[in-house]
Design an enzyme around this catalytic site. Structure first.
Site, PDB file in Angstrom:
ATOM      1  N   GLY A  46       0.857  -1.429  -0.299  1.00 51.88           N
ATOM      2  CA  GLY A  46      -0.018   0.013   0.167  1.00 51.88           C
ATOM      3  C   GLY A  46       0.022   1.091  -0.377  1.00 51.88           C
ATOM      4  O   GLY A  46       1.729   1.529   0.465  1.00 51.88           O
ATOM      5  N   GLN A  51       2.807  10.185   0.971  1.00 50.84           N
ATOM      6  CA  GLN A  51       4.285   9.501   1.271  1.00 50.84           C
ATOM      7  C   GLN A  51       5.039   9.896  -0.371  1.00 50.84           C
ATOM      8  O   GLN A  51       6.769   9.508  -0.336  1.00 50.84           O
ATOM      9  CB  GLN A  51       4.425   7.660   0.829  1.00 50.84           C
ATOM     10  CG  GLN A  51       4.154   7.484   1.991  1.00 50.84           C
ATOM     11  CD  GLN A  51       3.719   6.375   2.540  1.00 50.84           C
ATOM     12  OE1 GLN A  51       2.263   5.264   2.372  1.00 50.84           O
ATOM     13  NE2 GLN A  51       5.096   5.113   2.303  1.00 50.84           N
ATOM     14  N   CYS A  88       5.948  -0.639   6.964  1.00 51.36           N
ATOM     15  CA  CYS A  88       5.539   0.938   6.262  1.00 51.36           C
ATOM     16  C   CYS A  88       6.961   1.465   5.139  1.00 51.36           C
ATOM     17  O   CYS A  88       7.962   1.423   5.560  1.00 51.36           O
ATOM     18  CB  CYS A  88       4.786   1.644   6.924  1.00 51.36           C
ATOM     19  SG  CYS A  88       4.855   3.487   5.922  1.00 51.36           S
ATOM     20  N   LEU A  89       6.663   1.109   3.656  1.00 50.67           N
ATOM     21  CA  LEU A  89       7.664   1.740   2.660  1.00 50.67           C
ATOM     22  C   LEU A  89       8.691   3.182   3.823  1.00 50.67           C
ATOM     23  O   LEU A  89       9.289   3.504   2.899  1.00 50.67           O
ATOM     24  CB  LEU A  89       6.785   1.999   1.688  1.00 50.67           C
ATOM     25  CG  LEU A  89       6.211   0.423   0.926  1.00 50.67           C
ATOM     26  CD1 LEU A  89       5.699   1.160  -0.221  1.00 50.67           C
ATOM     27  CD2 LEU A  89       7.707  -0.309   1.100  1.00 50.67           C
ATOM     28  N   HIS A 130      -4.165   1.252   7.917  1.00 47.61           N
ATOM     29  CA  HIS A 130      -2.590   2.210   7.424  1.00 47.61           C
ATOM     30  C   HIS A 130      -2.822   2.956   6.977  1.00 47.61           C
ATOM     31  O   HIS A 130      -1.899   3.562   6.884  1.00 47.61           O
ATOM     32  CB  HIS A 130      -1.840   0.493   7.174  1.00 47.61           C
ATOM     33  CG  HIS A 130      -0.737   1.000   7.174  1.00 47.61           C
ATOM     34  ND1 HIS A 130       0.476   0.498   7.763  1.00 47.61           N
ATOM     35  CD2 HIS A 130       0.266   2.127   6.446  1.00 47.61           C
ATOM     36  CE1 HIS A 130       1.869   1.571   7.576  1.00 47.61           C
ATOM     37  NE2 HIS A 130       1.409   1.819   7.001  1.00 47.61           N
ATOM     38  N   GLU A 131      -2.794   2.749   5.458  1.00 48.20           N
ATOM     39  CA  GLU A 131      -2.862   4.210   4.886  1.00 48.20           C
ATOM     40  C   GLU A 131      -4.304   5.172   5.002  1.00 48.20           C
ATOM     41  O   GLU A 131      -3.635   6.404   4.647  1.00 48.20           O
ATOM     42  CB  GLU A 131      -3.189   3.489   3.029  1.00 48.20           C
ATOM     43  CG  GLU A 131      -2.466   1.999   2.482  1.00 48.20           C
ATOM     44  CD  GLU A 131      -1.169   2.975   2.762  1.00 48.20           C
ATOM     45  OE1 GLU A 131      -0.710   3.935   2.652  1.00 48.20           O
ATOM     46  OE2 GLU A 131      -0.137   1.610   3.112  1.00 48.20           O
ATOM     47  N   HIS A 134      -2.488   7.083   7.040  1.00 45.53           N
ATOM     48  CA  HIS A 134      -1.616   8.259   6.412  1.00 45.53           C
ATOM     49  C   HIS A 134      -1.732   9.699   6.165  1.00 45.53           C
ATOM     50  O   HIS A 134      -1.948  10.805   6.035  1.00 45.53           O
ATOM     51  CB  HIS A 134      -0.594   7.613   5.661  1.00 45.53           C
ATOM     52  CG  HIS A 134       0.293   7.059   5.208  1.00 45.53           C
ATOM     53  ND1 HIS A 134       1.336   7.305   6.042  1.00 45.53           N
ATOM     54  CD2 HIS A 134       0.633   5.628   5.305  1.00 45.53           C
ATOM     55  CE1 HIS A 134       2.567   6.752   6.219  1.00 45.53           C
ATOM     56  NE2 HIS A 134       2.029   5.413   5.311  1.00 45.53           N
TER      57      HIS A 134
HETATM   58 NI    NI Z   1       2.771   2.983   5.234  1.00 47.26          NI
END
Ligand code: NI
Length: 158
Positions: A46, A51, A88-89, A130-131, A134
């Site tokens: 995701g 991000q 998380c990226l 999660h997304e 953000h």
């Molecule tokens: Ni993330």
């Protein structure tokens, strides 16, 4: 196609709230495609637009089983509880146990500008939460249950 730079969690932009997309125009469609390329290249499931440095309510998700594009998503319902591993990226090398709902229902715009409702469970529900966090400037470790131990991380890397 373009691979965008993923900002890391020392970047204050990740703490800002994203804004609604006014109109799903070509710029948003290009952003969706670039975000998918970027997410796939980075091996994530995701990615939220913040991000890649864009404070817009745009999310892409690909769990392998389900592919989603969310634009201006709104949480309608959540229920149940799951505790599972999350990363998380924007936070490379950091893994922890989070507590998330097992079921969610979300209202979102599609790339055609239609409003639809999506129901999701289990892993997909976790990814959506999660997304969507953000978009509010939250990161997964803000309220996690605990960080994974080095031994647990070793297991994941295998
Ligand atoms: Ni993330």
């Amino acid at each position: 196609m373009a691979i965008l730079n993923i900002v890391k969690d020392d970047d204050p932009i990740l703490r800002k709230r994203s804004r609604d997309v006014d109109c799903v125009d070509q710029r948003i469609l290009t952003l969706l495609e670039d975000m998918k390329d970027t997410m796939h290249k980075a091996g994530g499931v995701g990615l939220a637009a913040v991000q890649v440095g864009k404070l817009k309510k745009v999310i892409v998700i690909d769990t392998g089983e389900d592919q989603l594009e969310l634009i201006n998503p709104r949480m309608l319902k959540k229920s149940g509880k799951q505790e599972d591993v999350e990363g998380c990226l924007s936070c490379p090398g950091v893994w922890g146990i989070t507590r998330r709902p097992t079921k969610v229902e979300v209202e979102t715009l599609t790339r055609d500008g239609k409003t639809v409702r999506i129901k999701a469970e289990d892993f997909l529900a976790k990814a959506i939460c999660h997304e969507m966090d953000h978009l509010e400037g939250k990161l997964f470790y803000d309220e996690w249950v605990r960080k994974l131990t080095d031994e647990e991380m070793e297991e994941i890397r295998k």
